[in-house]
Scaffold this motif. Sequence first.
Motif, PDB file in Angstrom:
ATOM      1  N   GLU A  44      10.622 -50.668 -24.085  1.00  0.00           N
ATOM      2  CA  GLU A  44      10.861 -49.793 -22.932  1.00  0.00           C
ATOM      3  C   GLU A  44      10.353 -48.382 -23.219  1.00  0.00           C
ATOM      4  O   GLU A  44       9.894 -47.676 -22.322  1.00  0.00           O
ATOM      5  N   ALA A  45      10.457 -47.989 -24.486  1.00  0.00           N
ATOM      6  CA  ALA A  45      10.003 -46.643 -24.861  1.00  0.00           C
ATOM      7  C   ALA A  45       8.496 -46.489 -24.634  1.00  0.00           C
ATOM      8  O   ALA A  45       8.027 -45.399 -24.336  1.00  0.00           O
ATOM      9  N   VAL A  46       7.758 -47.588 -24.768  1.00  0.00           N
ATOM     10  CA  VAL A  46       6.309 -47.521 -24.544  1.00  0.00           C
ATOM     11  C   VAL A  46       6.039 -47.045 -23.118  1.00  0.00           C
ATOM     12  O   VAL A  46       5.239 -46.140 -22.876  1.00  0.00           O
ATOM     13  N   MET A  47       6.771 -47.646 -22.180  1.00  0.00           N
ATOM     14  CA  MET A  47       6.571 -47.279 -20.775  1.00  0.00           C
ATOM     15  C   MET A  47       7.067 -45.858 -20.510  1.00  0.00           C
ATOM     16  O   MET A  47       6.422 -45.094 -19.784  1.00  0.00           O
ATOM     17  N   LEU A  91       9.238 -41.227 -27.883  1.00  0.00           N
ATOM     18  CA  LEU A  91       8.577 -41.438 -29.172  1.00  0.00           C
ATOM     19  C   LEU A  91       9.593 -41.801 -30.254  1.00  0.00           C
ATOM     20  O   LEU A  91       9.368 -42.704 -31.060  1.00  0.00           O
ATOM     21  N   ARG A  92      10.716 -41.117 -30.225  1.00  0.00           N
ATOM     22  CA  ARG A  92      11.760 -41.420 -31.208  1.00  0.00           C
ATOM     23  C   ARG A  92      12.309 -42.831 -30.977  1.00  0.00           C
ATOM     24  O   ARG A  92      12.568 -43.582 -31.911  1.00  0.00           O
ATOM     25  N   GLN A  93      12.464 -43.165 -29.692  1.00  0.00           N
ATOM     26  CA  GLN A  93      12.967 -44.501 -29.344  1.00  0.00           C
ATOM     27  C   GLN A  93      11.963 -45.565 -29.795  1.00  0.00           C
ATOM     28  O   GLN A  93      12.336 -46.603 -30.325  1.00  0.00           O
ATOM     29  N   LEU A  94      10.679 -45.262 -29.597  1.00  0.00           N
ATOM     30  CA  LEU A  94       9.624 -46.203 -30.004  1.00  0.00           C
ATOM     31  C   LEU A  94       9.631 -46.395 -31.514  1.00  0.00           C
ATOM     32  O   LEU A  94       9.337 -47.474 -32.024  1.00  0.00           O
ATOM     33  N   ILE A 117      12.134 -56.212 -16.711  1.00  0.00           N
ATOM     34  CA  ILE A 117      11.756 -54.997 -17.439  1.00  0.00           C
ATOM     35  C   ILE A 117      10.241 -54.886 -17.567  1.00  0.00           C
ATOM     36  O   ILE A 117       9.650 -53.853 -17.264  1.00  0.00           O
ATOM     37  N   PHE A 118       9.605 -55.968 -17.969  1.00  0.00           N
ATOM     38  CA  PHE A 118       8.152 -55.868 -18.180  1.00  0.00           C
ATOM     39  C   PHE A 118       7.374 -55.823 -16.875  1.00  0.00           C
ATOM     40  O   PHE A 118       6.269 -55.309 -16.819  1.00  0.00           O
ATOM     41  N   GLY A 119       7.989 -56.336 -15.805  1.00  0.00           N
ATOM     42  CA  GLY A 119       7.335 -56.300 -14.498  1.00  0.00           C
ATOM     43  C   GLY A 119       7.101 -54.873 -14.023  1.00  0.00           C
ATOM     44  O   GLY A 119       6.238 -54.617 -13.196  1.00  0.00           O
ATOM     45  N   LYS A 120       7.873 -53.926 -14.551  1.00  0.00           N
ATOM     46  CA  LYS A 120       7.730 -52.530 -14.116  1.00  0.00           C
ATOM     47  C   LYS A 120       6.612 -51.814 -14.875  1.00  0.00           C
ATOM     48  O   LYS A 120       6.308 -50.670 -14.584  1.00  0.00           O
ATOM     49  N   PHE A 121       6.070 -52.466 -15.870  1.00  0.00           N
ATOM     50  CA  PHE A 121       5.030 -51.831 -16.680  1.00  0.00           C
ATOM     51  C   PHE A 121       3.735 -51.703 -15.898  1.00  0.00           C
ATOM     52  O   PHE A 121       3.522 -52.356 -14.891  1.00  0.00           O
ATOM     53  N   CYS A 122       2.837 -50.877 -16.433  1.00  0.00           N
ATOM     54  CA  CYS A 122       1.543 -50.781 -15.782  1.00  0.00           C
ATOM     55  C   CYS A 122       0.617 -51.854 -16.333  1.00  0.00           C
ATOM     56  O   CYS A 122       0.863 -52.450 -17.373  1.00  0.00           O
TER      57      CYS A 122
END
Length: 456
Positions: free
Chosen positions: A131-134, A149-152, A448-453
């Motif tokens: 999720e942090a990537v998005m 970034l910290r979350q990633l 969750i991943f459906g919201k990604f670009c």
Amino acid sequence: MSHNDIIAAISTSLTPGGIGIIRVSGEGSPALCAPLVRIKGLSLEEAEPNHLYYGKIHSEGQLLDEALITLMRAPRSYTAEDTVELQCHGGPLVLQRILEAVLQAGARLAEPGEFTKRAFLNGRLDLSEAEAVMDLISAGTDLAKQTALRQLQGHHSAKIRDMRGRLLEKSAYIEAALDDPEHYSLQDYGREVKPALMTIREEIRELLFSSENGRLLAEGIAVAIVGRPNVGKSSLLNYLLGFERAIVTQIPGTTRDTIEESCRIGDLLLRLADTAGIRDSEDAVERIGIERSREAIKEADLVLLLADGSRPLEEEDEALRELCVGKPALLLLNKADLGLAVSPETEEKRLDIPCFAVSARTGEGLDRVTEHIRQMFCLEEIRRQPVLVTNLRHKALLREAEQGLDLVLDSIDKQMPEDFWTIDLMGAYRALGLIIGEEAGEDLINEIFGKFCMGK
Ligand code: GDP
């Protein structure tokens, strides 16, 4: 959707740019791309992983582009699968043509977020990291970017795993004692375990506390600008946005609709709603505006109550002040450039609200307003938080874990049987697990991943 076929997508923006990247991932992707790619002296499959090769891309005898090509071998790639990246010229047509050739060769067009989903399914990222990537891609402020970034990098996950580990340990002990009372005693265990559970609950509460302001700062503070007609609301909005957006006019009551825009002042992201002046009005359209002002105050995180400081305040200004009770609100005495007819210090005391002299025309006084907002929302304090939760899904799950622990502590106090404790302990454990994607079902993952670009 299969998790082991070869997927491909354009991973860069579809506007003309210097470079555009096509990413191809899955077992067999180097072999699939090899016939399309000509590198001097070797086949793509023989290429050294993680090296950059200059080559040409051909399809059906036609040159499509010159490119820089990288091969990554599982598990040392973003998806943890064999991956080929083609760095081409960044024209949308060039990229689309090459993508078509890759699809013709047998790859499937990736779904939005599917590369990251594979990284998750292959265990390279947990759900919170994915999720942090998005969040990183869509970050609108420096704070949002730092948090993502910290979350990633796993700071959030480490904290969650640590708390889960401690919960599991307590629960496992109780289970063991229930199964094997001869070797494990639950005598006085309630008293023993309570402080540890209270500590975990406190840690969860700290995360929840930081999330309140953290999310506002990361996603933007919803600001309602309210005030009587003609005090300068549209002018202030325009000043803040740095361009003409709302219609500025001298006829009272023309800002009838709510307009929402964002502006960034240093590290503050403000979501601004300009609303019609609140006053008793005969005009039906105007009354809708008034209703909206009340709505806007209700929905805002912060109210900027504007008054014309070049004249004495009116009853309506004070009525508006009343409407803001219970909300973070500032009174701005506008038109200070014309000379103030009222004193900010006196009004601040009299109306019990922080008060500033400003000018929407010259911008004077607005620096102090933004500085005050930074302090109101504890920006500096929040910056220093090691783990800042901004994701609403995580926040809801933390609440659930907190409630689970409330129940356990309550059961201990009421001396309920121990198997009751473990039910709620495991409830809290599972809620925390869902944050990092342990025990997450297919539906949640797809959502969750459906919201990604595309291409990520
Ligand atoms: P609204 O009805 O509250 O949105 O007010 P407007 O933004 O339309 O402004 C009403 C009038 O006041 C316009 O003529 C503006 O140019 C003028 N005005 C707004 N802010 C200032 C200010 O800070 N100084 C001066 N001198 N005039 C202002």
